[in-house]
Design a protein around this motif. Structure first.
Motif, PDB file in Angstrom:
ATOM      1  N   GLY A  82      45.056  46.892  50.654  1.00 53.29           N
ATOM      2  CA  GLY A  82      44.036  46.895  51.705  1.00 53.29           C
ATOM      3  C   GLY A  82      42.785  47.648  51.275  1.00 53.29           C
ATOM      4  N   GLN A  83      42.966  48.865  50.814  1.00 54.09           N
ATOM      5  CA  GLN A  83      41.796  49.665  50.446  1.00 54.09           C
ATOM      6  C   GLN A  83      41.040  49.030  49.281  1.00 54.09           C
ATOM      7  N   PHE A  84      41.798  48.459  48.356  1.00 55.43           N
ATOM      8  CA  PHE A  84      41.181  47.797  47.205  1.00 55.43           C
ATOM      9  C   PHE A  84      40.242  46.690  47.682  1.00 55.43           C
ATOM     10  N   CYS A  85      40.757  45.822  48.556  1.00 54.69           N
ATOM     11  CA  CYS A  85      39.953  44.701  49.050  1.00 54.69           C
ATOM     12  C   CYS A  85      38.688  45.196  49.740  1.00 54.69           C
ATOM     13  N   HIS A  86      38.844  46.222  50.548  1.00 50.23           N
ATOM     14  CA  HIS A  86      37.685  46.694  51.305  1.00 50.23           C
ATOM     15  C   HIS A  86      36.666  47.406  50.418  1.00 50.23           C
ATOM     16  N   LEU A  87      37.148  48.026  49.370  1.00 46.19           N
ATOM     17  CA  LEU A  87      36.217  48.633  48.411  1.00 46.19           C
ATOM     18  C   LEU A  87      35.320  47.542  47.815  1.00 46.19           C
ATOM     19  N   LEU A  88      35.961  46.424  47.444  1.00 48.49           N
ATOM     20  CA  LEU A  88      35.215  45.344  46.817  1.00 48.49           C
ATOM     21  C   LEU A  88      34.240  44.708  47.810  1.00 48.49           C
ATOM     22  N   ARG A  89      34.688  44.525  49.035  1.00 48.74           N
ATOM     23  CA  ARG A  89      33.815  43.968  50.078  1.00 48.74           C
ATOM     24  C   ARG A  89      32.556  44.805  50.229  1.00 48.74           C
ATOM     25  N   ARG A  90      32.739  46.123  50.113  1.00 45.09           N
ATOM     26  CA  ARG A  90      31.595  47.013  50.347  1.00 45.09           C
ATOM     27  C   ARG A  90      30.686  47.121  49.123  1.00 45.09           C
ATOM     28  N   GLY A 110      34.554  39.405  47.068  1.00 50.05           N
ATOM     29  CA  GLY A 110      33.123  39.652  46.943  1.00 50.05           C
ATOM     30  C   GLY A 110      32.754  40.633  45.853  1.00 50.05           C
ATOM     31  N   CYS A 111      33.683  40.913  44.955  1.00 49.54           N
ATOM     32  CA  CYS A 111      33.384  41.851  43.878  1.00 49.54           C
ATOM     33  C   CYS A 111      32.255  41.299  43.005  1.00 49.54           C
ATOM     34  N   SER A 112      31.360  42.188  42.585  1.00 41.72           N
ATOM     35  CA  SER A 112      30.163  41.708  41.881  1.00 41.72           C
ATOM     36  C   SER A 112      30.257  41.840  40.358  1.00 41.72           C
ATOM     37  N   TYR A 113      31.373  42.344  39.846  1.00 41.68           N
ATOM     38  CA  TYR A 113      31.568  42.416  38.381  1.00 41.68           C
ATOM     39  C   TYR A 113      33.070  42.360  38.138  1.00 41.68           C
ATOM     40  N   VAL A 114      33.529  41.230  37.664  1.00 49.21           N
ATOM     41  CA  VAL A 114      34.970  41.022  37.517  1.00 49.21           C
ATOM     42  C   VAL A 114      35.277  40.704  36.052  1.00 49.21           C
ATOM     43  N   ALA A 115      36.113  41.522  35.449  1.00 46.85           N
ATOM     44  CA  ALA A 115      36.439  41.280  34.042  1.00 46.85           C
ATOM     45  C   ALA A 115      37.930  41.427  33.824  1.00 46.85           C
ATOM     46  N   ARG A 116      38.416  40.727  32.807  1.00 51.92           N
ATOM     47  CA  ARG A 116      39.804  40.950  32.426  1.00 51.92           C
ATOM     48  C   ARG A 116      39.844  41.236  30.931  1.00 51.92           C
TER      49      ARG A 116
END
Ligand SMILES: Cc1ncc(C[n+]2csc(CCOP(=O)(O)OP(=O)(O)O)c2C)c(N)n1
Ligand code: SF4
Ligand SMILES: [Mg+2]
Lengths: 347, 619
Positions: free
Chosen positions: A116-124, A176-182
């Motif tokens: 939950g917190q992870f998702c909301h961090l990314l949303r923000r 909605g994350c603005s920088y996604v890398a693997r």
């Protein structure tokens, strides 16, 4: 007799040496992927010339979450509670936007208890680097399945996992994350520029890094093992990073061979084509690519998605350039007239 | 000590035969969501503007629309603000509860009601004023929905006429409520006049209750506790506020957002000097506040019981890592969802000992809106001084109801930011150990992330640590750390707001209360003295950990009644732990119905207990 001058110490743009970015000796199992990632963090922070006193290292609970002790000893750190590092980090950044915030978490910490917190961090789009040291198990509690565990994988006790894994990158893009890398702990050539790119990004940078647990999940058939990563890694592109403080050299590439992404601070990420032409600023294409490679069993690595101009949470909240924590009493406590006026409305 | 018996004929407080001036309660029974809030406020304010002390309480269901709700206004020339047990004037607008509402009245009381409800058949010992509210409203508006809303203001006009409230004050109150919305103001004023006119034309006054102009409200204001806490927090310099909606705490966050938007935008830059974040849940709300407190901002969150439960793990982290944060708990009835719109003081244990392991937290108990303002400011100073979570425990009654008060004093004391070392300090000192008790008060020094000095950095961890903040599982290190935290708790006892104590000449028995119970206690003291000749000593607790003064108070009294709004007498038990030799003196007076405690309840319990009648309820 001629005396040869001592070899000049290698220093970064702040005049600091690699030693200034070191941490305490690690207490993890020898060979643990997490330690390799710590090394790449030190390297990229050194190369970018990040002042360690400006860094806030945040983590949850797990072997991975212990690692902030093993790099950047000259930085403040907060090792919080299990799965809740995103909220601690959000608060720290709200209080002091000058901090360079880096969070280290595990797959259990992030997508099991902390989903939950992870998702909301990314949303923000909170400005910070968020690293998931993904090993498909709970290392610290001795090998239970996490939410990224392979279906069909088997514990030493014989228990078989029959639930589908959560793909951190797909999830991050959806959120909605603005920088996604693997990336992969054993691939410094790729991980360092990805971390440097993250350091020059103004929103949340999420790095899902495969980080083998040598003790509980490095066996034959595990998709989180060193061997599997080496055999299945599919590079999306070759990645180079040109920091904003270095001159840009012109390199000539063939048409369609190179993509350049200009980051918030003027740095550039250069992506050289490997097999396919890939545009990391296209969100839908990114999701498609993740789905395709998941189905074909490839381990796709690289900069999967980036939006260098997404508004971050601090700007959304109209925060000043000064840290809230540094505001003096005059800015924090309104004057007498304000109290008078507020009370007048209640008379 | 002998207890006088209350004279039999005085059983109901005052028989409604002669005139009863400026001393009555009105109950408006309506349906939730029917728009009666504005009318009730207008009625209350109009009486207030006539100079009579008032308080207003909303007894509402956990529902958005359709369920019964009651608003009570108490007018008291003596300034008593607690809930009054007896209702003197019922305004019955809700067909569903009308019968029961009427049946509950004492003889001789008044019912103003919608003519259609035919209530006068129920009993013949009441004074009835039937009024065709909807017809009258129909003269002002045609639209069915508007008509319902307007009917509410009609009863305000009728009640004003019956009680002798000047219409000019009603008009002023309407204008104040609808702030500049001229059309609404006009409609409402018109409807109020119709309500008054109807009384003049058709009914004669047959009841004793009356309003007469006084001057006891000059310069006073009306505010709810949540707004007062919000104001206090703003003047305390809060800069990070995080929350998750929950009744009865939501309006604290909303009020704060409103005030901060008005007074905390930097005029030079146009930027906000604060961040207010509605988090995804209470875990995140507190996590953000702790992160912000760690990084040096004044941070808070506001919640109620269920949220407090969710925050438990994080509170332990903040306690053990010594991070300042202020947590408001506007208490409601639990456990679980309990009665979310009813008041309680049931979270005393859970706040004081929240989390796992050995913890002991500072909890402040404001007893009035003024203290909501002042103790909120105090809470931030304490949190940063002590480097630990500080709770402000109010409750639904205090937080959401309307209280009359003197204006608040501007805080003159500068912010106390506690023991924070700057880069210059570190340079001067030449050493820094985050968890070392340098001053002998149990409170170590801290540095903030971002401090530009090689000595500044330290590792904050919820796992065992030594003075240098290094990881440690050494038994001595852990023990030493816990002992220091205990010492800090001793320091806290001296820094928290001390009890308010009143010794009365010749009094043998003591009464102890805290928080919103205080308003009922003031009235109860008068009742005990005037009606029974019982004088009491009174101690009002303002904080946990309990200060030394409580122990002394109990030792000086023959017995001590501890009055609380919870089932088990939680503070009573904490006091028992403190007063080893005097435990037998503690008697508990407990009110846990979800509605605010009233003076009569306490008086009756104390009297019965003194007479030896009520062993069971005075546990
Ligand atoms: C509230 C809570 N529940 C459970 C635990 C126990 N616990 C500690 S670490 C951990 C799992 C960590 O897994 P992961 O995040 O994947 O980190 P890894 O050790 O694999 O790096 C668990 C369940 C805890 N510390 N706190
Ligand atoms: S248990 Fe696994 S994750 Fe933990 S330190 Fe050892 S190898 Fe690393
Ligand atoms: Mg793991």
């Amino acid at each position: 007799m001629s005396v040869s001058a001592p070899k000049p110490k290698r220093v970064n743009r702040l005049g600091l040496t690699m030693i200034d970015y070191r941490g305490e000796p690690s207490t993890l199992c020898s060979g643990c992927g997490h330690d390799a990632i710590s090394s790449q963090i030190m390297k990229s922070f050194y190369e970018m010339g990040v002042n360690p006193h400006r860094v806030a290292k945040m983590s949850g609970i797990g072997c991975s979450s212990k690692t902030p002790a093993y790099f950047l000893s000259n930085s403040h750190a907060f090792n919080g509670v299990h799965g809740r590092m995103p909220s601690l980090a959000t608060g720290a950044v709200l209080a002091n936007r000058k901090l360079v915030c880096i969070g280290v978490s595990g797959d259990g910490d992030t997508v099991s208890i902390g989903l939950g917190q992870f998702c909301h961090l990314l949303r923000r789009n909170v400005p910070m680097i968020y690293i998931i040291e993904n090993n498909g198990v709970y290392g610290l509690t001795k090998g239970q399945f996490s939410a990224t565990a392979d279906p069909g994988s088997k514990l030493k006790t014989g228990v078989v996992n029959d639930l589908p894994p959560i793909d951190c990158c797909t999830l991050a893009i959806e959120m909605g994350c603005s920088y996604v890398a693997r990336s992969y702990a054993g691939d410094p050539k790729q991980l360092v520029p990805l971390l440097q790119g993250a350091l020059s990004h103004s929103g949340t940078s999420m790095l899902d890094v495969l980080s083998p647990c040598v003790t509980f999940n490095n066996h034959q058939g595990s998709t989180k093992s060193y061997r599997w990563a080496k055999e299945h890694e599919e590079l999306l592109h070759q990645i180079d990073f040109v920091p904003h403080f270095e001159p840009i050299e012109t390199v000539v590439y063939e048409e369609g061979e190179l993509r350049e992404v200009e980051m918030h601070d003027g740095s550039r990420i250069r992506l050289r084509k490997v097999d396919r032409d890939y545009n990391p600023t296209d969100r839908d294409a990114a999701l498609r690519m993740l789905n395709e490679t998941r189905d074909s069993g490839e381990f796709l690595t690289g900069l999967i998605y980036v939006n260098p101009v997404a508004e971050n949470f601090l700007d959304l909240l109209n925060l000043p350039d000064t840290a809230l924590a540094a505001l003096p009493q005059e800015k924090l406590r309104p004057g007498r007239e304000a109290l008078e006026e507020a009370m007048q409305g209640l008379m | 000590m002998s207890v006088q018996t209350r004279p039999q004929e005085d059983l109901s407080p005052k028989k409604p035969d002669g005139e009863i001036v400026n001393d009555f309660s009105i109950e408006v029974a309506t349906v939730n969501g029917s728009g009666s809030q504005s009318s009730n406020n207008v009625l209350m304010r109009a009486i207030f503007q006539m100079g009579i002390p008032i308080s207003g309480k909303n007894l509402f269901p956990s529902n958005i629309a359709g369920l019964p709700t009651w608003f009570t206004i108490r007018a008291s020339k003596d300034g008593y603000m607690a809930r009054k047990k007896e209702i003197d004037i019922l305004i019955a607008m809700n067909p569903e509860t009308a019968r029961e509402d009427v049946e509950n009245l004492e003889p001789g009381r008044v019912v103003i009601y919608n003519e259609k409800l035919n209530l006068s058949k129920i009993r013949d010992d009441l004074v009835y004023y039937p009024i065709p509210f909807s017809n009258l409203a129909g003269e002002v508006v045609q639209d069915a929905r508007l008509k319902k809303l307007i009917a509410n203001i009609v009863y305000v006009g009728s009640a004003a006429e019956l009680l002798g409230i000047e219409m000019a004050e009603v008009e002023l109150a309407i204008a104040k409520w609808f702030k500049g919305k001229q059309k609404a103001i006009d409609l409402n004023i018109q409807a109020a006049h119709l309500g008054a006119q109807y009384i003049r034309d058709n009914l004669t006054k047959r009841d004793p209750f009356r309003v007469q102009r006084m001057d006891k409200t000059k310069g006073k204001m009306i505010i709810d506790g949540n707004s007062a806490c919000a104001l206090g927090s703003m003047f305390a310099g809060v800069s990070v506020m995080t929350w998750y909606p929950i009744t009865p705490a939501s309006s604290l966050g909303e009020a704060l957002a409103d005030y901060m938007g008005r007074y905390r935008i930097d005029p030079e830059t146009g930027k906000a000097t604060f961040a207010i974040v509605q988090a995804e849940d209470e875990l995140a709300a507190l996590g953000m506040a702790i992160g912000a407190g760690w990084a040096g901002a004044r941070a808070m969150t506001a919640t109620s019981g269920p949220g407090i439960s969710l925050m438990a793990e994080f509170v332990g982290l903040a306690y053990f890592t010594e991070v300042p944060v202020v947590i408001f708990n506007v208490q409601r009835i639990g456990p679980s969802t309990g009665l979310p719109t009813r008041t309680s003081q049931g979270d005393i244990f859970s706040l004081h000992y929240l989390s796992h392991g050995d913890t002991k937290h500072v909890v402040l108990f404001p007893a009035s809106v003024t203290e909501c303002f002042e103790l909120s400011i105090h809470a931030f100073d304490l949190a940063e001084r002590l480097q630990q979570p500080v709770f402000v425990a109010s409750d639904l009654d205090l937080g959401m109801n309307n209280w009359m008060t003197d204006p608040f004093d501007y805080p003159e004391k500068p912010l106390d930011r506690g023991k924070v070392l700057s880069a210059e300090d570190l340079e001067r000192l030449g050493e820094f150990a985050r968890y070392k008790d340098v001053d002998g008060d149990g409170i170590p020094y801290r540095t903030l992330p971002g401090t530009d000095h090689p000595l500044a950095a330290y590792f904050t961890r919820g796992s065992g640590h030594d003075e240098q903040a290094e990881y440690s599982e050494r038994p001595e290190d852990y023990e030493k750390l816990m002992d220091r935290l205990a010492k800090k708790c001793e320091t806290a006892k001296k820094l928290v707001p001390q009890s308010v104590i009143q010794y009365t000449d010749g009094a043998e028995i003591g009464v102890i209360a805290y928080g919103s119970t205080d308003v009922a206690m003031r009235e109860c003291q008068e009742q005990l003295r005037n009606e029974y000749g019982i004088a009491i000593n009174y101690l009002r607790i303002r904080a946990l950990p309990l200060a030394e003064d409580v122990k002394e108070f109990v030792s000086r009294c023959k017995c001590a009644y501890v009055v609380e709004q919870n089932r088990d007498g939680q503070i009573g038990d904490l006091i028992k732990l403190e007063v080893e030799n005097d435990q037998g003196k503690i008697r508990k007076v407990l009110h846990y119905k979800g509605i605010p405690i009233d003076a009569r309840f306490i008086t009756d319990q104390v009297v019965a207990c003194e007479k030896g009648e009520m062993e069971s309820s005075c546990r």
